[in-house]
Scaffold this motif. Structure first.
Motif, PDB file in Angstrom:
ATOM      1  N   LEU A 147       0.851  -1.158  -0.004  1.00 35.77           N
ATOM      2  CA  LEU A 147      -0.101   0.085   0.051  1.00 35.77           C
ATOM      3  C   LEU A 147       0.793   1.184   0.033  1.00 35.77           C
ATOM      4  N   ALA A 148       0.493   2.343  -0.739  1.00 37.73           N
ATOM      5  CA  ALA A 148       1.416   3.427  -0.823  1.00 37.73           C
ATOM      6  C   ALA A 148       0.539   4.634  -0.600  1.00 37.73           C
ATOM      7  N   PHE A 149       1.054   5.688   0.169  1.00 33.65           N
ATOM      8  CA  PHE A 149       0.356   7.089   0.159  1.00 33.65           C
ATOM      9  C   PHE A 149       1.344   7.988  -0.458  1.00 33.65           C
ATOM     10  N   ALA A 150       1.071   8.575  -1.567  1.00 32.89           N
ATOM     11  CA  ALA A 150       2.046   9.196  -2.476  1.00 32.89           C
ATOM     12  C   ALA A 150       1.204  10.484  -3.192  1.00 32.89           C
ATOM     13  N   ALA A 151       2.066  11.325  -3.499  1.00 32.36           N
ATOM     14  CA  ALA A 151       1.574  12.594  -4.138  1.00 32.36           C
ATOM     15  C   ALA A 151       1.094  12.059  -5.502  1.00 32.36           C
ATOM     16  N   GLY A 152      -0.042  12.522  -5.968  1.00 29.14           N
ATOM     17  CA  GLY A 152      -0.878  12.095  -7.237  1.00 29.14           C
ATOM     18  C   GLY A 152      -0.557  13.333  -8.071  1.00 29.14           C
ATOM     19  N   PRO A 153      -1.359  13.052  -9.358  1.00 28.16           N
ATOM     20  CA  PRO A 153      -2.377  12.015  -9.566  1.00 28.16           C
ATOM     21  C   PRO A 153      -1.346  10.610  -9.759  1.00 28.16           C
ATOM     22  N   ILE A 154      -1.978   9.433  -9.684  1.00 28.04           N
ATOM     23  CA  ILE A 154      -1.297   8.345 -10.147  1.00 28.04           C
ATOM     24  C   ILE A 154      -2.052   7.635 -10.972  1.00 28.04           C
ATOM     25  N   ALA A 155      -1.688   7.430 -12.154  1.00 24.07           N
ATOM     26  CA  ALA A 155      -2.450   6.584 -13.155  1.00 24.07           C
ATOM     27  C   ALA A 155      -1.320   5.376 -13.858  1.00 24.07           C
ATOM     28  N   HIS A 156      -2.048   4.181 -13.385  1.00 25.86           N
ATOM     29  CA  HIS A 156      -1.277   2.891 -13.940  1.00 25.86           C
ATOM     30  C   HIS A 156      -2.436   1.979 -14.005  1.00 25.86           C
ATOM     31  N   PRO A 157      -2.529   1.089 -15.196  1.00 29.42           N
ATOM     32  CA  PRO A 157      -3.462   0.083 -15.036  1.00 29.42           C
ATOM     33  C   PRO A 157      -3.371  -0.849 -13.934  1.00 29.42           C
ATOM     34  N   ALA A 158      -2.304  -1.272 -13.517  1.00 28.68           N
ATOM     35  CA  ALA A 158      -2.063  -2.190 -12.495  1.00 28.68           C
ATOM     36  C   ALA A 158      -2.483  -1.824 -10.952  1.00 28.68           C
ATOM     37  N   LEU A 159      -2.865  -0.451 -10.921  1.00 27.81           N
ATOM     38  CA  LEU A 159      -2.899   0.113  -9.749  1.00 27.81           C
ATOM     39  C   LEU A 159      -4.256   0.532  -9.534  1.00 27.81           C
TER      40      LEU A 159
END
Length: 311
Positions: A147-159
């Motif tokens: 699990l990750a808390f990260a600055a977005g946006p995050i765009a990846h088909p596996a996530l």
């Protein structure tokens, strides 16, 4: 077929190989060795009487039989986990969950979230790692983090991701340094000669760096004064020691501002807040991890208006 000699750990290992892509990643996730994982898969193939992997040099992929076994067993194992949890609830859950977080997210929301999580799942071990967003996403994709808390946006088909709010950024300096901007935090955005004051920003791979670079173009701070650091807490300490001006995440400096150790610089270029997301792999269907993701998705980072209301 010797199905009576097939154990749950054989199937669990197969599922993790499929989710993470390699034997080594599955071994790390299952806290074992790559030779042990290879041995389990040889045993599984022998006892099923069919090939599950197609080997091509150093690379390996699932055969049609392997893909079908994964597809059929994934929901069965998930239902078994849910059934076992149903007898004792999440309070009886066990295992290890690895959580990655950026420094800002960790300071903004992680401590109370972890405390609540441990109260609900006391037997689940947590491994927390603080790192840069780019590294967190890579670790998540390779299975080193769950699990990750990260600055977005995050765009990846596996996530799959869920927004948890935004953190405001503020221009701050010590009272002594702020005086060079017009006294007590004033001045700074108007004309005149560039002020030779050191400016601190997170490193170039941080979302704050781009905001700082653009803001400097619109300010009267000399661009040649820019200095980089990969640790926000260190930059805050430098600013408190009269070491320059910085753009800082509001939750990390709130106490210092309230104590008067840092003051906000007025009339400086406005900075857009940094959005944050929680992310996990789409392929992960373990009930415990899904429950933790659901709890994390309910988090809401404090906003600038919340901060101003306290002043």
């Amino acid at each position: 077929m010797s199905i009576n000699r097939i154990s749950l750990y054989h199937l669990e290992t197969l599922l993790w190989i499929d989710r993470l892509g390699t034997f080594s990643a599955a071994a790390e996730r299952l806290n074992t060795t790559q030779p042990a994982v290879s041995a389990r898969m040889r045993e599984l193939e022998q006892r099923l009487g069919s090939k599950l992997f197609r080997r091509d040099g150093r690379s390996m992929s699932l055969t049609a039989a392997g893909r079908k076994l994964v597809r059929d067993c994934d929901p069965l194992l998930r239902d078994m986990q849910l059934a076992l949890l149903g007898s004792g609830g999440f309070a009886e859950a066990s295992g290890v969950v690895r959580i990655g977080a950026g420094e800002i997210a960790a300071a903004s929301c992680l401590p109370p979230f972890v405390a609540k999580l441990k109260a609900e799942m006391p037997n689940v071990g947590l491994e927390i790692e603080i790192d840069l967003t780019a590294n967190l996403i890579q670790q998540l994709l390779t299975g080193r983090t769950d699990l990750a808390f990260a600055a977005g946006p995050i765009a990846h088909p596996a996530l799959k991701t869920s927004p948890i709010g935004a953190v405001a950024l503020v221009w701050l300096a010590s009272p002594v340094v702020a005086a060079t901007f017009g006294g007590g935090g004033g001045g700074g955005g108007g004309g005149g000669d560039a002020v030779p004051v050191p400016v601190w920003s997170l490193a170039s791979h941080s979302p704050i760096h781009g905001r700082m670079r653009d803001a400097i173009q619109a300010s009267r701070i000399a661009p040649k004064s820019l200095n980089l650091c990969n640790n926000a807490r260190m930059m805050i300490d430098i600013a408190k020691a009269d070491g320059g001006v910085g753009i800082f995440p509001e939750p990390m400096v709130r106490d210092d501002v309230e104590r008067g150790l840092l003051v906000e610089l007025a009339d400086m270029p406005t900075l857009a807040p940094v959005e944050f997301h929680v992310a996990m792999r789409v392929a992960d269907t373990e009930p415990v991890l899904m429950r933790i993701f659901e709890e994390a998705a309910r988090l809401r980072l404090t906003t600038r208006s919340d901060f101003d209301a306290d002043q």
